[in-house]
Scaffold this active site. Structure first.
Site, PDB file in Angstrom:
ATOM      1  N   CYS A  84       0.818  -1.216   0.000  1.00 30.59           N
ATOM      2  CA  CYS A  84       0.000   0.000   0.000  1.00 30.59           C
ATOM      3  C   CYS A  84       0.846   1.257   0.000  1.00 30.59           C
ATOM      4  O   CYS A  84       0.313   2.362  -0.053  1.00 30.59           O
ATOM      5  CB  CYS A  84      -0.956   0.000   1.181  1.00 30.59           C
ATOM      6  SG  CYS A  84      -2.022  -1.459   1.188  1.00 30.59           S
ATOM      7  N   HIS A 333      -9.480   3.298  -1.399  1.00 33.76           N
ATOM      8  CA  HIS A 333      -8.053   2.951  -1.338  1.00 33.76           C
ATOM      9  C   HIS A 333      -7.619   2.119  -2.544  1.00 33.76           C
ATOM     10  O   HIS A 333      -7.377   0.922  -2.440  1.00 33.76           O
ATOM     11  CB  HIS A 333      -7.792   2.202  -0.020  1.00 33.76           C
ATOM     12  CG  HIS A 333      -6.385   1.745   0.162  1.00 33.76           C
ATOM     13  ND1 HIS A 333      -5.287   2.410  -0.358  1.00 33.76           N
ATOM     14  CD2 HIS A 333      -5.873   0.673   0.832  1.00 33.76           C
ATOM     15  CE1 HIS A 333      -4.192   1.757  -0.023  1.00 33.76           C
ATOM     16  NE2 HIS A 333      -4.505   0.703   0.683  1.00 33.76           N
TER      17      HIS A 333
END
Lengths: 386, 386
Positions: A84, A333
């Site tokens: 991420c 996200h």
């Protein structure tokens, strides 16, 4: 000892797609949308891009991911994959290349096309890894931190809910956010349970999106653009752990986040982040993540975050606004895009372009990402400012 | 215009595993073996590594790939994935970071564990890509270039075979090569057909391995090590094409290789590579690839390569020795490791440590990789020297 590139590179243009369920757009489409906006903002033609970096966890492979959609034939493009933190690390490497003197005009982009991939975009991408994600999911892993933190420090589901409420309130003012509706503490606390104590509204959604930045040497920024931000600090810290319960890990700290922030704080001369930073975009993949990060990024002492939440310190009107964009909670996200989307929010706020979300003062903004699971994180930090 | 970091960074230590069928070793084991050798060669302790880059196509994910096996807890590690140029691009980004002034001691590593993965390591890793590898394999794609080139320029299977013979002869002297036996033109020409005109001995094998480099600012190199090489040039060029037959592509050129080489030649002040370079390690994934690269890297004019092969120009005793290590043909091609393994050969030759393979003079050595298929390449170049 590590040095710094503080104030030696500048961001002269940025772009960000609408985040959301972008069924009508491919990953290529999203990259083109974000990069075109960034180049247009910078007043740079695509043919003047000397090199580029593209961050994606699993939506494409190699530098082709960017050269093909943007028609950057024979341009050097590096694909960075760092969970991420892929987007923020693409940005970091692009900054190093400019600071090295090798290139004067580079592009850093990040994207993810998750809706079409279903779960392939998340847990199962790590299925080949010897330990990671073999027995757990994101919500499951972070629920371990949540139960431990709530039990140890007497925080409640309401404290977590207040974070979701804040980020949804901010996101409602962000035209590029995935979710633009406000929620109440009651709604968050009574939402469908995902992994106790985390309910549906404690979790960020599955989202498509892309974001991009044009980076040049700071001493040449004014040749290209009237307005720009400078890069003040860059941090990255990768765990050597395995993220398994058998590790000697207390689930109350994210030490990688502390380490990455310290690198960037040192470079930027920040000794009191609560007072010196004007905005923080941080990695609220779950509400518990944001709560623990308040402490691990040095905004308050361990166990104190709940009091700061009750006092509204991190509200848009508070002492240190956190996630004025709406955060991962409201923006969503798309993994490779997230770090650059955070820098985009800082860029907009520093340049006074954040519309209804605009802060009265924003000279120094931090973006912070966290990839992996508790016990095994890639933490990234980028600080930009005047 | 692009600048340069020529002579500003140095390689003070390198390591390389034995390449081969390493069933007894995991990817982690291979990385530890290569990195430990590199650190030991440099006289650097692992705890002094300030940052690292790791190149792998498909053998692991994120910076965890390196932090966990090497126990580099909270060190910034970037995973670079750029097809068969992953290793050289990890090296390139590490060089930029050192040249930027951010770090003084960094590690660049590359590895691949292909035997356990079977085909997962090659074609099918790209299965999710919209166009790449959807209808073809490596040998199939390069056979198109081979048939076209042989037909257009009157080269023969014997010309290709002479390249395999040369590289096997060199590899027989390399203790780290996968295959250490010589072959004859007759054996190569009569080997089991894979994709006409390429037979088994025209193709590199499926191999496990890792390689690593320790990189510091050139002006500090002497503090760390008595012997080192300087980085003279770095190139990367990524196609915007799709590698499909329907593209307007002639299969006689690898323009990405030419573009990447030109970047590095310009930086290193090379105008006549045949005369100025002392060694080239180039990407002989198939014999036809090496043949075409002689031309596209500027060693001879288009269509002339067969004559240069007949004249022995690229033999170890020739004017420009190519693949003294044995190349991908004899060393094998663990994807993420290959670029660094080539730089390792240059490093050994420049420092006079190449044993039986040692060239009488080697002041300037080039490593060159090519990822993808004809019509869609990531080409990388690194030039090191005194």
């Amino acid at each position: 000892m590590a040095g710094s590139i503080t104030d030696r590179v500048a961001v002269i243009g940025m772009g960000c797609t609408k985040f959301g369920e972008r069924w009508e757009s491919s990953g290529d489409d999203l990259l083109v949308e974000a990069c075109t906006e960034a180049l247009s903002d910078a007043g740079i033609d695509a043919k003047d891009v000397e090199a580029a970096w593209v961050g994606t966890l699993s939506s494409s492979m190699s530098g082709f991911a960017l050269t093909r959609p943007m028609k950057l034939d024979n341009v050097p493009v590096t694909r960075v994959e760092n969970a991420c933190s892929s987007g923020i690390d693409a940005f970091r490497n692009a900054c190093f290349a400019v600071a090295s003197g090798m290139y004067d005009v580079v592009l850093a982009a990040g994207f993810e096309k998750l809706k079409d991939q279903n779960v392939r975009g998340l847990g199962t991408v790590y299925a080949g890894h010897p330990v990671f994600f073999s027995t757990t999911t994101g919500p499951g892993a972070f629920s371990l931190a949540a139960t431990r933190y709530l039990g140890r420090f007497g925080a409640t589901k309401e404290h977590l809910a207040k974070i979701a409420v804040k980020n949804h309130r901010n996101g409602a003012m962000n035209p590029k956010a995935h979710f633009r509706r406000e929620v109440t503490v009651e709604e968050v606390c009574s939402a469908f349970p995902i992994a106790y104590p985390l309910g549906l509204l404690d979790c960020c959604p599955t989202t498509d999106g892309a974001a991009a930045a044009v980076i040049v040497p700071a001493d040449r920024a004014r040749e290209f653009a009237k307005e720009f931000v400078r890069v003040k600090g860059l941090g990255l810290a990768v765990s050597a752990g395995t993220g398994q319960i058998l590790d000697d890990y207390d689930y109350l700290h994210f030490p990688e986040a502390t380490a990455a922030a310290r690198q960037a704080y040192d470079q930027a001369g920040i000794t009191d982040p609560l007072r010196q930073l004007d905005l923080v975009e941080l990695h609220d993949c779950f509400t518990i993540t944001e709560l623990i990060l308040y402490e691990d990024l040095g905004f308050c002492a361990k166990g104190e975050a709940k009091r700061f939440v009750d006092d509204g310190v991190f509200e848009r009107e508070g002492e240190l606004p956190v996630n004025t964009s709406g955060g991962l909670k409201a923006c969503g996200h798309p993994v490779g895009a997230t770090g650059l989307r955070m820098i985009y929010e800082g860029y907009q706020q520093v340049l006074g372009r954040a519309g209804r979300r605009q802060l009265p003062t924003c000279d120094l903004a931090m973006a912070q990402t966290l990839g992996g699971i508790p016990g095994m994180f890639v933490a990234g930090v980028a600080i930009v400012g005047r």
